[in-house]
Design a protein around this motif. Sequence first.
Motif, PDB file in Angstrom:
ATOM      1  N   THR A 166      35.197  34.574  47.417  1.00 13.57           N
ATOM      2  CA  THR A 166      36.025  34.065  46.520  1.00 13.57           C
ATOM      3  C   THR A 166      35.271  32.274  45.901  1.00 13.57           C
ATOM      4  OG1 THR A 166      37.513  32.978  47.901  1.00 13.57           O
ATOM      5  CG2 THR A 166      38.262  34.614  46.436  1.00 13.57           C
ATOM      6  N   ASP A 167      33.975  32.588  46.389  1.00 16.76           N
ATOM      7  CA  ASP A 167      33.653  31.105  46.446  1.00 16.76           C
ATOM      8  C   ASP A 167      32.437  31.100  45.294  1.00 16.76           C
ATOM      9  OD1 ASP A 167      31.963  33.223  47.322  1.00 16.76           O
ATOM     10  OD2 ASP A 167      30.784  32.155  49.351  1.00 16.76           O
ATOM     11  N   ASP A 168      32.019  32.144  44.620  1.00 17.03           N
ATOM     12  CA  ASP A 168      31.651  32.209  43.836  1.00 17.03           C
ATOM     13  C   ASP A 168      32.374  32.566  42.560  1.00 17.03           C
ATOM     14  OD1 ASP A 168      30.041  32.043  41.441  1.00 17.03           O
ATOM     15  OD2 ASP A 168      28.754  34.043  42.908  1.00 17.03           O
ATOM     16  N   ASN A 175      37.816  39.051  42.878  1.00 15.64           N
ATOM     17  CA  ASN A 175      37.938  39.067  44.227  1.00 15.64           C
ATOM     18  C   ASN A 175      39.222  38.592  44.722  1.00 15.64           C
ATOM     19  OD1 ASN A 175      35.190  40.101  44.155  1.00 15.64           O
ATOM     20  ND2 ASN A 175      34.360  38.597  45.285  1.00 15.64           N
ATOM     21  N   ALA A 176      39.213  37.197  43.867  1.00 19.19           N
ATOM     22  CA  ALA A 176      41.213  37.125  44.445  1.00 19.19           C
ATOM     23  C   ALA A 176      41.903  38.054  44.194  1.00 19.19           C
ATOM     24  CB  ALA A 176      41.429  35.197  44.058  1.00 19.19           C
ATOM     25  N   ALA A 177      41.710  38.310  43.195  1.00 21.86           N
ATOM     26  CA  ALA A 177      42.687  39.615  42.907  1.00 21.86           C
ATOM     27  C   ALA A 177      42.726  40.924  43.600  1.00 21.86           C
ATOM     28  CB  ALA A 177      42.729  39.713  41.024  1.00 21.86           C
ATOM     29  N   MET A 178      41.606  41.404  43.811  1.00 18.22           N
ATOM     30  CA  MET A 178      41.042  42.734  44.280  1.00 18.22           C
ATOM     31  C   MET A 178      41.668  42.354  46.125  1.00 18.22           C
ATOM     32  SD  MET A 178      40.807  45.353  42.080  1.00 18.22           S
ATOM     33  CE  MET A 178      40.943  44.318  41.703  1.00 18.22           C
ATOM     34  N   MET A 180      28.332  44.186  46.845  1.00 12.48           N
ATOM     35  CA  MET A 180      27.479  45.108  47.980  1.00 12.48           C
ATOM     36  C   MET A 180      26.657  43.907  48.371  1.00 12.48           C
ATOM     37  SD  MET A 180      24.631  48.022  46.920  1.00 12.48           S
ATOM     38  CE  MET A 180      25.261  49.102  46.722  1.00 12.48           C
ATOM     39  N   GLU A 181      25.422  43.113  47.702  1.00  9.47           N
ATOM     40  CA  GLU A 181      24.573  41.791  48.669  1.00  9.47           C
ATOM     41  C   GLU A 181      25.661  41.265  49.703  1.00  9.47           C
ATOM     42  OE1 GLU A 181      22.038  41.356  48.344  1.00  9.47           O
ATOM     43  OE2 GLU A 181      21.754  43.519  47.030  1.00  9.47           O
ATOM     44  N   ASP A 182      26.987  40.854  49.066  1.00 10.81           N
ATOM     45  CA  ASP A 182      27.356  39.877  50.591  1.00 10.81           C
ATOM     46  C   ASP A 182      28.051  40.601  51.303  1.00 10.81           C
ATOM     47  OD1 ASP A 182      29.498  37.284  50.262  1.00 10.81           O
ATOM     48  OD2 ASP A 182      30.559  39.146  50.688  1.00 10.81           O
TER      49      ASP A 182
END
Length: 321
Positions: free
Chosen positions: A108-110, A117-120, A174-176
Amino acid sequence: MMNRYYQPIVDYIDAQFEAYLQEELKIKRSLFTYHDSRIHVCLYFISPTGHSLKTLDLLTMKNLDSKVNIIPVIAKADTVSKTELQKFKIKLMSELVSNGVQIYQFPTDDDTIAKVNAAMNGQLPFAVVGSMDEVKVGNKMVKARQYPWGVVQVENENHCDFVKLREMLICTNMEDLREQTHTRHYELYRRCKLEEMGFTDVGPENKPVSVQETYEAKRHEFHGERQRKEEEMKQMFVQRVKEKEAILKEAERELQAKFEHLKRLHQEERMKLEEKRRLLEEEIIAFSKKKATSEIFHSQSFLATGSNLRKDKDRKNSNFL
């Protein structure tokens, strides 16, 4: 006993890390063209029992969370109601936290993806339904499960979380996942392996030493040790060759002595035979001489007898006249 069930998974993940580490430690490494086979995510499927997690599930995830990004997934989500499924999700997450299992959290830093992402993260674990069958819904064919009471569509977000899971893995994070594998899980594995190999982070006088410098030092040390062992093996080989040569020379001397002995016996036997032949020839010559003398004597005796007979006959004839 339970470790035998998840140990093959751990061994396989470690094997991929080891292959990457060996490539990284090469003098001439080519990581840009290297086929990276490291595992970047583990989808851990859980049966929707509604009860607590099995001990085996907890042990497995606990042994994998330091090696791979774990995303828990509830399989066959269509076998329970939505209410029961939501309760089961909350219970699973609570048990994972209480048992110290570290699952992958969407970053969640981006700012561009932080909200999604926070919701997921709040919907973990995802509940999915899988099917290879196609069912006609409206005017199109979709992958779904057909039941007497209706159809459960795989790619319908109102029916299951399959689409969300796919989007999070392939499109958004994917990259993360790859970065987490390299910077967290692989670095932990590499540090442990280098420590096992005797690599240290500081040199003499507490001066920091890079991994490359430590590797070079260890390589030179290993090279010297290998040369020393090679020299010892060469000396041992030369010593064994000398011992074998001494044994062969001793055997050769014994064979030569036997040959000389047999040669002397042969010569002695030959001389004896020559002596016997000489004596036999002398006996033959002596016998021949005796025979000749005997024949001459018999001839002379015969002639003398004949002469005496004639003389007697002539004397008788003269007396008669």
